[in-house]
Design a protein around this motif. Structure first.
Motif: not given
Length: 91
Positions: A13-20, A74-82
């Protein structure tokens, strides 16, 4: 040289992922400390910044060398919609 898999720190959705420091934390899994007491990231898994966006660069060989870690990442990326680039199964 094989094509790198890139996980971008921007959500779908275009938001910067956190934590930085998420990329550094993730890449710490294959890092080690050098004699200079500084962290040395593995060439297989390392953080980078592309156009001001924190990213993780993954060598595709991680899938064979460290399959559980590869699956977790890859699961982390998918779960966090990266966004995952250069990895056909993630598209």
């Amino acid at each position: 040289m094989s094509e790198r898999i890139i996980i971008e720190g921007i959500t779908t959705d275009g938001r910067q992922f956190r934590p930085s420091d998420w990329a550094e934390r993730m890449c710490g899994a294959l890092s080690k400390y050098g004699r200079d007491h500084r962290i040395n990231y593995s060439p297989l898994l390392h953080p980078l910044t592309i156009n001001g966006i924190k990213c993780v660069s993954i060598d595709p060989s991680v899938e064979q060398l460290h399959p559980e870690m590869f699956s977790y990442i890859l699961h982390f990326a998918k779960a966090n919609k990266l966004s995952v680039l250069n990895y056909p199964q993630a598209r």
